[in-house]
Design a protein around this motif. Structure first.
Motif, PDB file in Angstrom:
ATOM      1  N   GLY A 134       0.814  -1.214   0.000  1.00  0.00           N
ATOM      2  CA  GLY A 134       0.000   0.000   0.000  1.00  0.00           C
ATOM      3  C   GLY A 134       0.847   1.265   0.000  1.00  0.00           C
ATOM      4  N   PHE A 135       0.316   2.299  -0.661  1.00  0.00           N
ATOM      5  CA  PHE A 135       0.951   3.611  -0.695  1.00  0.00           C
ATOM      6  C   PHE A 135      -0.102   4.668  -0.387  1.00  0.00           C
ATOM      7  N   LYS A 136       0.282   5.631   0.416  1.00  0.00           N
ATOM      8  CA  LYS A 136      -0.587   6.762   0.741  1.00  0.00           C
ATOM      9  C   LYS A 136      -0.347   7.871  -0.271  1.00  0.00           C
ATOM     10  N   ILE A 137      -1.417   8.374  -0.874  1.00  0.00           N
ATOM     11  CA  ILE A 137      -1.312   9.449  -1.859  1.00  0.00           C
ATOM     12  C   ILE A 137      -1.575  10.780  -1.159  1.00  0.00           C
ATOM     13  N   ASN A 138      -0.567  11.606  -1.116  1.00  0.00           N
ATOM     14  CA  ASN A 138      -0.690  12.937  -0.511  1.00  0.00           C
ATOM     15  C   ASN A 138      -0.814  13.954  -1.635  1.00  0.00           C
ATOM     16  N   ARG A 139      -2.029  14.351  -1.918  1.00  0.00           N
ATOM     17  CA  ARG A 139      -2.260  15.261  -3.037  1.00  0.00           C
ATOM     18  C   ARG A 139      -1.808  16.683  -2.736  1.00  0.00           C
ATOM     19  N   ALA A 140      -1.724  17.034  -1.458  1.00  0.00           N
ATOM     20  CA  ALA A 140      -1.340  18.399  -1.080  1.00  0.00           C
ATOM     21  C   ALA A 140       0.060  18.743  -1.565  1.00  0.00           C
ATOM     22  N   ASP A 141       0.981  17.766  -1.424  1.00  0.00           N
ATOM     23  CA  ASP A 141       2.348  18.039  -1.892  1.00  0.00           C
ATOM     24  C   ASP A 141       2.781  17.095  -3.008  1.00  0.00           C
ATOM     25  N   SER A 142       1.779  16.416  -3.612  1.00  0.00           N
ATOM     26  CA  SER A 142       2.024  15.546  -4.781  1.00  0.00           C
ATOM     27  C   SER A 142       3.087  14.474  -4.492  1.00  0.00           C
ATOM     28  N   THR A 143       2.921  13.764  -3.384  1.00  0.00           N
ATOM     29  CA  THR A 143       3.858  12.703  -3.045  1.00  0.00           C
ATOM     30  C   THR A 143       3.112  11.394  -2.809  1.00  0.00           C
ATOM     31  N   ILE A 144       3.862  10.295  -2.902  1.00  0.00           N
ATOM     32  CA  ILE A 144       3.336   8.962  -2.641  1.00  0.00           C
ATOM     33  C   ILE A 144       4.189   8.340  -1.548  1.00  0.00           C
ATOM     34  N   ILE A 145       3.563   7.951  -0.457  1.00  0.00           N
ATOM     35  CA  ILE A 145       4.293   7.491   0.716  1.00  0.00           C
ATOM     36  C   ILE A 145       4.024   6.011   0.960  1.00  0.00           C
ATOM     37  N   PRO A 146       5.069   5.168   1.060  1.00  0.00           N
ATOM     38  CA  PRO A 146       4.860   3.741   1.335  1.00  0.00           C
ATOM     39  C   PRO A 146       4.215   3.520   2.702  1.00  0.00           C
ATOM     40  N   ILE A 147       3.328   2.537   2.792  1.00  0.00           N
ATOM     41  CA  ILE A 147       2.673   2.185   4.055  1.00  0.00           C
ATOM     42  C   ILE A 147       3.220   0.831   4.507  1.00  0.00           C
ATOM     43  N   LYS A 148       3.928   0.821   5.620  1.00  0.00           N
ATOM     44  CA  LYS A 148       4.476  -0.430   6.132  1.00  0.00           C
ATOM     45  C   LYS A 148       3.388  -1.247   6.826  1.00  0.00           C
ATOM     46  N   ASN A 149       3.526  -2.568   6.699  1.00  0.00           N
ATOM     47  CA  ASN A 149       2.580  -3.511   7.321  1.00  0.00           C
ATOM     48  C   ASN A 149       1.135  -3.196   6.917  1.00  0.00           C
ATOM     49  N   TYR A 150       0.946  -2.944   5.634  1.00  0.00           N
ATOM     50  CA  TYR A 150      -0.346  -2.518   5.097  1.00  0.00           C
ATOM     51  C   TYR A 150      -1.338  -3.679   5.048  1.00  0.00           C
ATOM     52  N   ILE A 151      -2.551  -3.442   5.526  1.00  0.00           N
ATOM     53  CA  ILE A 151      -3.634  -4.426   5.442  1.00  0.00           C
ATOM     54  C   ILE A 151      -4.855  -3.726   4.844  1.00  0.00           C
ATOM     55  N   PRO A 152      -5.163  -3.950   3.570  1.00  0.00           N
ATOM     56  CA  PRO A 152      -6.325  -3.308   2.960  1.00  0.00           C
ATOM     57  C   PRO A 152      -7.624  -3.910   3.464  1.00  0.00           C
ATOM     58  N   LYS A 153      -8.721  -3.185   3.279  1.00  0.00           N
ATOM     59  CA  LYS A 153     -10.033  -3.700   3.680  1.00  0.00           C
ATOM     60  C   LYS A 153     -10.451  -4.871   2.796  1.00  0.00           C
TER      61      LYS A 153
END
Length: 292
Positions: A134-153
């Protein structure tokens, strides 16, 4: 109607390690993870870092532009040979966005060599890993941040670490066997309960007719959110009725020890035989066309 049969997703088998075999190294190890306490978690985090550092500016821009959500799901299907090299023709990285479907193929070329599984004689053993990242999309500063130990719904049936357990399928089965057991059980359920005479009463043309069914197995093991698509509303209604009859599963899908929703796709295919009247009319039209 002569035939009714199901087309289900088939899961390829590969000569990988089995739990009953003795190994000197039971799991493939990502470079730098040799001393990690949790080898699986370290492997996942290293792959996450690799993808994050390898995504081009162009792809990141497209992700931010086209993603409708603030979280991006990305799957890594990794097959390794006996030396620990990635088998490119069998592996792949996928973002679940049509506009970026094949744009991550280049990641396979630079994926690092891993320390392979070793049998008790220190011979390399082929292995594979399915990772859902999983990656978090931060539209405010146009960045993509990796999510460690990600568990999607929602975790696709083909990727969930522990598949839902259908009544009659042993919880102790290896995962590929468990997937097959569940798919076969659902297939039998549909064959036994679907009204196969319905299609012939709807005056549908002879030939192949497909019904597409999608549903989720929720965190309690219940079948929910049933969607159907067919060439006739009556077929959609019948498909939905049959899926509603599925029993509650003995346990839900599990990802990293937590219950998750598991989407499931089921294509149902009918073959409607040509009637004597239809065959007679087809031959008449064929003769007429020849005369013209």
């Amino acid at each position: 109607m002569k035939y009714i049969y199901l087309c289900l997703f088939l899961f390829s088998s590969f000569a990988f390690s089995q739990s009953k075999t003795e190994y000197n190294r039971e799991k493939a190890i990502f470079p730098g993870c040799q001393s990690a306490e949790d080898l699986e978690l370290c492997f996942e985090n290293k792959v996450l870092q690799f993808i994050d550092s390898s995504l081009t500016k162009s792809i990141k821009t497209k992700i931010i532009r086209y993603s409708k959500k603030d979280t991006l799901d990305l799957s890594a299907n990794l097959f390794f040979n006996e030396e620990g090299d990635l088998i490119k023709k069998m592996s792949g990285f996928q973002i679940y966005m049509d506009s970026l479907k094949n744009e991550l193929n280049y990641l396979e070329d630079s994926f690092p060599k891993v320390l392979p599984v070793l049998d008790k004689y220190d011979n390399g053993v082929a292995d594979y890993k399915n990772l859902l990242l999983g990656f978090k999309i931060n539209r405010a500063d146009s960045t993509i941040i990796p999510i460690k130990n990600y568990i999607p719904k929602d975790v696709p049936f083909s990727l969930v670490e522990q598949v839902p357990v259908y009544p009659g399928c042993a919880p102790s089965l290896l995962q590929e066997a468990a997937r097959k057991c569940m798919s076969n059980a659902i297939g039998r359920h549909v064959l036994q309960n679907f009204n196969t005479n319905l299609a012939s009463t709807l005056n549908l043309p002879s030939g192949v007719i497909r019904i597409y069914v999608g549903f989720k197995i929720d965190k309690k093991g219940k079948v929910v959110d049933i969607l159907t698509r067919a060439p006739h509303p009556a077929l959609e209604k019948e498909a939905k009725r049959v899926i509603k009859l599925l029993p509650q599963l003995e346990s839900p899908g599990m990802q990293k020890g937590k219950a998750v929703n598991v989407p499931y796709g089921l294509p149902i295919t009918f073959n409607i035989a040509e009637t004597a009247a239809q065959r007679k009319e087809r031959k008449r039209l064929k003769r007429k066309k020849r005369k013209e």
